[in-house]
Write a protein that holds these residues in place. Structure first.
Motif, PDB file in Angstrom:
ATOM      1  N   LYS A  45      -0.180  -2.248   5.564  1.00  0.00           N
ATOM      2  CA  LYS A  45       1.153  -1.770   5.929  1.00  0.00           C
ATOM      3  C   LYS A  45       1.324  -0.281   5.629  1.00  0.00           C
ATOM      4  O   LYS A  45       0.927   0.177   4.560  1.00  0.00           O
ATOM      5  CB  LYS A  45       2.215  -2.572   5.175  1.00  0.00           C
ATOM      6  N   TYR A  46       1.866   0.433   6.586  1.00  0.00           N
ATOM      7  CA  TYR A  46       2.114   1.867   6.426  1.00  0.00           C
ATOM      8  C   TYR A  46       3.438   2.200   7.099  1.00  0.00           C
ATOM      9  O   TYR A  46       3.697   1.705   8.197  1.00  0.00           O
ATOM     10  CB  TYR A  46       1.031   2.694   7.117  1.00  0.00           C
TER      11      TYR A  46
ATOM     12  N   MET B  89       0.823  -1.215   0.000  1.00  0.00           N
ATOM     13  CA  MET B  89       0.000   0.000   0.000  1.00  0.00           C
ATOM     14  C   MET B  89       0.856   1.264   0.000  1.00  0.00           C
ATOM     15  O   MET B  89       1.988   1.261   0.490  1.00  0.00           O
ATOM     16  CB  MET B  89      -0.868   0.014   1.248  1.00  0.00           C
ATOM     17  N   ALA B  90       0.295   2.336  -0.506  1.00  0.00           N
ATOM     18  CA  ALA B  90       1.051   3.593  -0.610  1.00  0.00           C
ATOM     19  C   ALA B  90       1.297   4.172   0.777  1.00  0.00           C
ATOM     20  O   ALA B  90       0.437   4.154   1.634  1.00  0.00           O
ATOM     21  CB  ALA B  90       0.265   4.583  -1.458  1.00  0.00           C
ATOM     22  N   SER B  91       2.503   4.666   0.989  1.00  0.00           N
ATOM     23  CA  SER B  91       2.835   5.332   2.247  1.00  0.00           C
ATOM     24  C   SER B  91       3.700   6.535   1.921  1.00  0.00           C
ATOM     25  O   SER B  91       4.515   6.504   1.008  1.00  0.00           O
ATOM     26  CB  SER B  91       3.636   4.397   3.150  1.00  0.00           C
TER      27      SER B  91
ATOM     28  N   SER C 232      -4.677  -7.297  15.735  1.00  0.00           N
ATOM     29  CA  SER C 232      -5.751  -6.522  15.110  1.00  0.00           C
ATOM     30  C   SER C 232      -5.258  -5.197  14.525  1.00  0.00           C
ATOM     31  O   SER C 232      -6.055  -4.362  14.126  1.00  0.00           O
ATOM     32  CB  SER C 232      -6.871  -6.280  16.128  1.00  0.00           C
ATOM     33  N   GLY C 233      -3.945  -4.996  14.496  1.00  0.00           N
ATOM     34  CA  GLY C 233      -3.421  -3.805  13.806  1.00  0.00           C
ATOM     35  C   GLY C 233      -3.358  -2.551  14.660  1.00  0.00           C
ATOM     36  O   GLY C 233      -3.202  -1.445  14.135  1.00  0.00           O
TER      37      GLY C 233
ATOM     38  N   TYR D 128       8.623  -1.569  10.936  1.00  0.00           N
ATOM     39  CA  TYR D 128       7.546  -1.086  11.808  1.00  0.00           C
ATOM     40  C   TYR D 128       6.274  -0.760  11.028  1.00  0.00           C
ATOM     41  O   TYR D 128       5.420  -0.034  11.521  1.00  0.00           O
ATOM     42  CB  TYR D 128       8.032   0.152  12.583  1.00  0.00           C
ATOM     43  N   ASP D 129       6.167  -1.301   9.804  1.00  0.00           N
ATOM     44  CA  ASP D 129       5.016  -0.915   8.974  1.00  0.00           C
ATOM     45  C   ASP D 129       3.757  -1.712   9.280  1.00  0.00           C
ATOM     46  O   ASP D 129       2.689  -1.415   8.768  1.00  0.00           O
ATOM     47  CB  ASP D 129       5.378  -0.966   7.489  1.00  0.00           C
ATOM     48  N   CYS D 130       3.883  -2.763  10.110  1.00  0.00           N
ATOM     49  CA  CYS D 130       2.680  -3.469  10.544  1.00  0.00           C
ATOM     50  C   CYS D 130       2.982  -4.198  11.845  1.00  0.00           C
ATOM     51  O   CYS D 130       4.109  -4.161  12.345  1.00  0.00           O
ATOM     52  CB  CYS D 130       2.175  -4.449   9.475  1.00  0.00           C
TER      53      CYS D 130
END
Lengths: 481, 481
Positions: free
Chosen positions: B44-45, B1-3, B83-84, B35-37
């Motif tokens: 993912k960000y 995904m875009a970040s 759960s994010g 650390y994106d998820c």
């Protein structure tokens, strides 16, 4: 104390249309006098009216009316609260929940029952005892107090050492919010339900966030067996040390109660004397319950612990009748003080168990300084002290002295790393003592939460929190600016 | 995904001055990628930066800086959340608490320990096990997850049936509020402390109300003995009914776990196979603990209950080694699905125990409709289901199908009078499913509470709650007007 007297004004006429059935509103001064205080009898105020709704819709209608017309209001159960939470200090409209007293359902398979707020605590155990279930929270007033009131105060009891206080037994609530909206909270009794823990927030909020109209509670299976040990100690220190030793041994008693010399003098002068010696300094009543096969081993361990701590006499109850006599004697507790003193003031502090000897000796000092006798009957296992300050209100100045001594006891608990109430609540009685344990910032954080639910502070205003100190007020103003 | 990609801008330079020690800030894209998820790997960000404070003062300084400069921020422990909750969906500054990992004190007499948030769950039990104490909440990730993260998610575990989830073991918190103020909450671990239950409110608030920097937890004495029973059933209904029967018999097992056929296929293909038959429909693992004298009687009762429900084979562990093998096999649980499926999605729903057969059969229907296999490994005793949807992300459209099937499982739980999470939290994963259990009004009441603490919503925004429906928004506007 001075109270405004209300007559049958336009609000009373309107309120009367919102509650059904005969006698559903009281407004004459003579009738209102019965509602001018609760179990905290030091301050008295007349309510504007008392209404008796029959269901959540009627509660909501009354709340909505009060809210829209700026009338202060509060909810009341059996009025057994000890900290003044149901006293109408602002001439409130009292919403009595005593007509909402039905047991709505019992679900043994999922161990739940649903009750209305005016349902009497002990009746729930009676309703399910044939199937060998019971409701655990057992405040001493359980034969007359309501489960709605228990939720408001997060009531405890002797057996809360093992089984937890009310909040551990509440699975769901239906609540009328101060704006008249009806919401369901914690619908399904899930220990870690999604979202914020509003169920915990509402329980013990002392009637300042909403009015509970339906309660889902947990019911428990009766333990297979129970047994009680009685132990007499010549020295308080030995009794206190025995308490610590029992817990350290890994035993979790169902109840672990202590009485000191003056308390024993009281219960022996009251309705159920059992012949406790009057020259001992401490008595322990220790109950264990559970699987029958495990009971004897625990009892033997407890007897041994007591013997290692210089006990004068210790033994288990000979039979169920004796066990019940011991408990009946203990449960006369507070009331028994009436047999040895004209008046008494119950306090309610909590300390870490290890601080028992230190704080009991401090209470003894407070007693000597004030010249007033102080009895101690308490839940030793969870460090929940109940100093009972004995005084005579007919002697000028003695009431004030008793209040001061009670507050000093709470200060001693707070200073020992404890707090100012374990089960009786803050109400109007201990508002100022909240400063012993909370900073201004912490009080403001809580009154900010109250605002979310109780925006206009019409519901039970002036309870639970002191006005923050001036510095804090200025800080808050600065924040807003 | 875009970040968005952040470089060493002025904020990074400033933040670096607020945290001490080498490597206390990460800002390069390659470093940030780790650390994106968290344990929820579907979205993912990249964060703006990751800082590693060493104490509460540094946390407060970072929070204050972010708050004053309008930078979104969030706290992260070990990143094992499912759960994010720790995913930086707004390009947050991540405050990693992994350097605050000290055990600050142990007080055996009062059964408390104080830890920093980055302290690993299992290490606490290791630290006190020589004295025969332990820390009860035992999520499967306990060998690597942090107690701070456990507080945020109100983590559970297999043994929470008897001992309760994290909230039942937290006695006090030090918290940095989103404005940078440091407060202490529930200072003294009193079950019914005065004031509102902020401790309960903070616990399980998924990092949206404050950042915990110190935690006082309850530690328990080891039970004198424990024993485990393993039971194989040909029919799920018999296994489910045995669960109900055990609870109805008044036994409170320390753990009561169930696995279905596909789950057994998984754990037998993973690291610790124990030879479970592959043609049974349900397996129960039932552990009891407590006083030694009571264990045997309970085990006999459990064996009898299982035999009355057509069990194919049932027996207690022969020795401690066998008991441990059974549990090691069970604890490979979720991970074991990797042995039989390219990908899997864990769900987490809760239902009343009595609805087990009904909901399991509904999950079976969902599986057939979606064409995806669904395994069930779960805490049957407290009705906490974990449907594991097996899929292959390489097959176009299958990921979406799996997410849909997972959501349908949660809907089935909610419809059966249960809810959408028992221990994994809502995070970003189940925001929309919150509508299955809360009305718009109930969601607004909660976001209003969030506002009290997290006024500008810079702390972990966009988690836990869905945006209320349009009607509700309009209502709220009307209220304000």
């Amino acid at each position: 104390m001075a109270s405004k007297v209300y007559t049958k004004d336009r609000h009373i006429i309107q309120l009367a249309t919102l509650v059904s059935g005969p006698g559903s509103i009281l407004f004459k001064k003579a009738d209102l006098a019965a509602y001018d205080c609760d179990g905290f009898t030091v301050q008295k105020y007349l309510p504007r009216a008392v209404v008796f709704p029959q269901n959540a819709e009627e509660v909501a209608a009354v709340v909505k009316y009060c809210s829209e017309n700026g009338l202060p209001f509060l909810a009341r159960g059996a009025g057994t609260g000890l900290s003044g939470g149901a006293i109408p200090i602002n001439g409130e409209v009292i919403i009595s929940l005593t007509r909402m007293k039905r047991l709505l359902s019992v679900d043994l398979e999922n161990r739940r029952a649903v009750v209305e707020p005016g349902f009497i605590n002990l009746k729930l155990t009676h309703a399910v005892s044939d199937q060998e279930y019971y409701y655990a929270p057992d405040p001493s007033s359980q034969y007359c107090c309501t489960i709605g009131g228990n939720v408001a105060e997060n009531a405890g009891g002797a057996h809360c050492l093992k089984y937890g206080v009310t909040t551990n037994h509440i699975l769901g609530l239906e609540v009328v919010l101060p704006n008249g909206e009806v919401v369901e909270i914690g619908k399904n009794g899930i220990p870690d339900a999604p979202g914020y823990d509003l169920l915990g927030l509402l329980t013990g909020s002392e009637g300042t966030l909403g009015i509970v109209t339906k309660i889902t509670v947990r019911i428990l299976k009766n333990p297979e067996a129970k047994q009680t040990v009685l132990a007499y100690f010549d020295r308080v220190e030995d009794g206190s040390q025995a308490v610590s030793d029992i817990i350290s041994a890994g035993i979790v008693p169902a109840a672990l109660e202590m009485m000191d010399k003056i308390a024993i003098e009281g219960v022996e002068a009251a309705a159920f004397p059992v012949g406790h010696p009057k020259d001992i300094e401490a008595l322990l009543l220790i109950e264990v319950d559970g699987i029958r096969a495990g009971i004897e081993e625990q009892i033997n361990q407890i007897l041994e612990v007591c013997r290692n701590r210089n006990v004068r006499e210790v033994r288990a109850a000979r039979d169920e009748a004796e066990r019940e006599r011991w408990w009946a004697n203990r449960k006369t507790g507070f009331g028994a003080m009436g047999a040895i003193s004209h008046d008494y003031l119950v306090q309610d502090g909590v300390i870490p168990r290890s601080k028992l000897p230190e704080v009991l000796s401090k209470i003894n000092e407070i007693s000597q300084e004030s010249g007033l006798r102080i009895a101690n009957i308490f839940h030793a296992g969870d460090g929940n002290l109940h100093p009972l300050v004995l005084f005579d209100s007919r002697v000028p100045g003695e009431t004030e002295k008793a209040i001061e001594a009670g507050s000093a006891c709470l200060k001693a608990c707070a200073d020992a790393g404890g707090t100012i109430t374990g089960e009786h609540g803050v109400g109007i009685e201990k508002k100022e003592e909240m400063r012993f344990v909370f900073t201004d910032e912490e009080i403001i954080a809580q009154t900010d939460i109250r605002k979310v639910f109780n925006h206009d502070n019409l519901l039970n205003a002036g309870k639970l929190f002191p006005t923050p100190g001036k510095c804090a007020e200025i800080k808050q103003e600065l924040k807003k600016a």
